[in-house]
Design a protein around this motif. Structure first.
Motif: not given
Length: 121
Positions: A79-96
């Protein structure tokens, strides 16, 4: 921040071979080793050093790289923020999955203990 379709497509087309040297430089610049990087990658994907060499030579996209990977069952604990995105909130499986890898490399470079990076304790 939510990812766009264009962002997700760009991530999918990136090759692991193009990003891997950047991971190596990032961790070595901070006093960590390539072996530790490989340990982190293997924990997340199941790919050992020999596998990585083959995958780099094949110049696979991240999409194909993660299709071949066996994602660690504890990856959801990243979990946490990387490249401006909160990992746990990314909905695209590959991007996550790509951001999981980015987050682990970032934690390694920041000097976090390996047990914490590998979500052991």
């Amino acid at each position: 921040m939510t990812t766009t379709t264009e962002h997700n497509e760009r991530i999918a087309k990136l090759t692991f071979a193009s990003v891997y040297p950047l991971y190596v430089v990032k961790v070595e610049k901070k006093g960590r080793t390539k072996e530790e990087l490989h340990q982190v990658i293997e924990w997340l994907t199941g790919f050992n050093e020999k596998d990585l060499r083959v995958l780099i030579d094949e110049n696979l996209s991240f999409e194909t790289f993660f299709q071949k990977a066996k994602l660690n069952s504890n990856a959801h604990l990243i979990t946490g923020v990387i490249c401006g995105y909160r990992v746990e909130e990314i909905t695209n499986p590959l991007t996550k999955q790509v951001r999981y890898l980015d987050k682990l490399v970032d934690e390694l470079a920041k000097g976090k203990k390996m047990d914490k990076i590998l979500r052991k304790a």
